[in-house]
Design an enzyme around this catalytic site. Structure first.
Site, PDB file in Angstrom:
ATOM      1  N   ASP A  78       0.707  -1.262   0.118  1.00 40.15           N
ATOM      2  CA  ASP A  78       0.072   0.144   0.050  1.00 40.15           C
ATOM      3  C   ASP A  78       0.738   1.504  -0.016  1.00 40.15           C
ATOM      4  O   ASP A  78       2.030   1.377   0.562  1.00 40.15           O
ATOM      5  CB  ASP A  78      -0.879   0.089   1.306  1.00 40.15           C
ATOM      6  CG  ASP A  78      -1.987  -1.007   1.260  1.00 40.15           C
ATOM      7  OD1 ASP A  78      -2.029  -1.718   0.386  1.00 40.15           O
ATOM      8  OD2 ASP A  78      -2.991  -0.870   1.964  1.00 40.15           O
ATOM      9  N   HIS A  99       3.382  -2.383   3.310  1.00 38.05           N
ATOM     10  CA  HIS A  99       3.578  -1.148   2.815  1.00 38.05           C
ATOM     11  C   HIS A  99       4.887  -0.984   1.986  1.00 38.05           C
ATOM     12  O   HIS A  99       6.083  -1.341   2.794  1.00 38.05           O
ATOM     13  CB  HIS A  99       3.707  -0.077   3.820  1.00 38.05           C
ATOM     14  CG  HIS A  99       2.158  -0.081   4.459  1.00 38.05           C
ATOM     15  ND1 HIS A  99       1.839  -1.313   5.506  1.00 38.05           N
ATOM     16  CD2 HIS A  99       1.056   0.602   4.089  1.00 38.05           C
ATOM     17  CE1 HIS A  99       0.664  -0.687   5.801  1.00 38.05           C
ATOM     18  NE2 HIS A  99       0.122   0.215   5.102  1.00 38.05           N
TER      19      HIS A  99
HETATM   20 NI    NI Z   1      -2.538   3.011   3.390  1.00 40.94          NI
END
Ligand code: NI
Length: 267
Positions: free
Chosen positions: A72, A216
């Protein structure tokens, strides 16, 4: 400088709050009526029970060990290195990109697409969509869909609301764009704990077949953990697939939430 400021603005927004998962489950996930090669699918139901996908090939994710790693908030500085690692292990992943970052680093999104990964919508600037008006949510989703399409030719079919934060209004707008909401089953807290060994250990101990894993690619420590994650899960027999591939053969309902593909095989 403009580029740097935009990147900083997103970083500040991200630092403001961690991903706070809402753990509600969605209703039954119906199977799609399969579009078919008639030869193979004269009796579609028995075929589906045998784990055949829409193309008539056995669907490894219906019976085997599949996992969808998702990355992400990028693309950003560490994305390129992550792409090299994924290529080394022949692993596919899904990138939930922030529209503003797509504008800043379009070439990275192009590389993600070229490598066979899935690109999906993670809002324009990582706003908490549940706190916005219907118009606000619409703008966040629309601008990002358009940026992804414009820069990579890729039409995203999935939404992940930032922080997993959603409500009926967000769901309604997501549905109007035809987008199901993909949350996650495994959150190793890599956004909080910047420790690659810890991240890898958590993913390896918490991941089961059919899971969607939240990571992430904006953190070096997360990218550092990826080789260990890939090696550890490979050793357990997992295949690394995109989210759409994980759910292949199932009807993902626009506006509904999904965290995993329900599996019957053991970990
Ligand atoms: Ni996010």
């Amino acid at each position: 400088m403009k580029r740097l400021m935009a990147a900083l603005a997103v970083l500040v927004a991200l630092a403001a709050c961690g991903e706070a998962p809402e753990r509600q489950r969605t209703s039954a996930e119906a199977e799609t009526p399969v579009l078919v090669q008639p030869m193979v699918y004269r009796q579609p139901d028995p075929d589906r029970r045998r784990g055949l996908g829409p193309d008539g090939l056995p669907d490894m994710c219906a019976q085997g060990k599949c996992v969808a790693l998702t990355f992400d908030d990028g693309p950003m500085d560490h994305t390129e290195r992550l792409l090299e690692i994924l290529a080394r292990y022949n692993a596919r992943a899904t990138f939930f990109v922030v529209g503003q970052m797509v504008e800043e680093f379009p070439q990275l999104v192009q590389k993600e697409v070229a490598a066979g990964h899935e690109i999906a919508n993670h809002s324009w600037n990582h706003s908490d969509l549940a706190g916005l008006s219907e118009e606000g949510v619409t703008a966040q989703i629309k601008q990002t869909q358009e940026a992804i399409l414009r820069h990579s030719g890729y039409r995203s079919v999935l939404l992940r609301p930032p922080y997993g934060s959603s409500n009926a209004r967000v769901a309604k707008v997501a549905a109007s764009f035809g987008l199901p909401e993909i949350i996650w089953a495994v959150d190793p807290l890599d956004w909080r704990d910047r420790n690659s060994s810890l991240i890898a250990r958590r993913v390896l101990s918490e991941t089961g077949p059919g899971d969607v894993v939240l990571l992430h690619d904006i953190h070096a420590s997360t990218v550092d953990a990826v080789p260990k994650i890939l090696e550890g899960l490979s050793a357990k027999g997992y295949r690394f697939v995109t989210v759409s591939r994980l759910f292949r053969g199932m009807a993902l309902q626009p506006g509904h939430q999904y965290r995993e593909r329900t599996m019957t095989v053991a970990r």
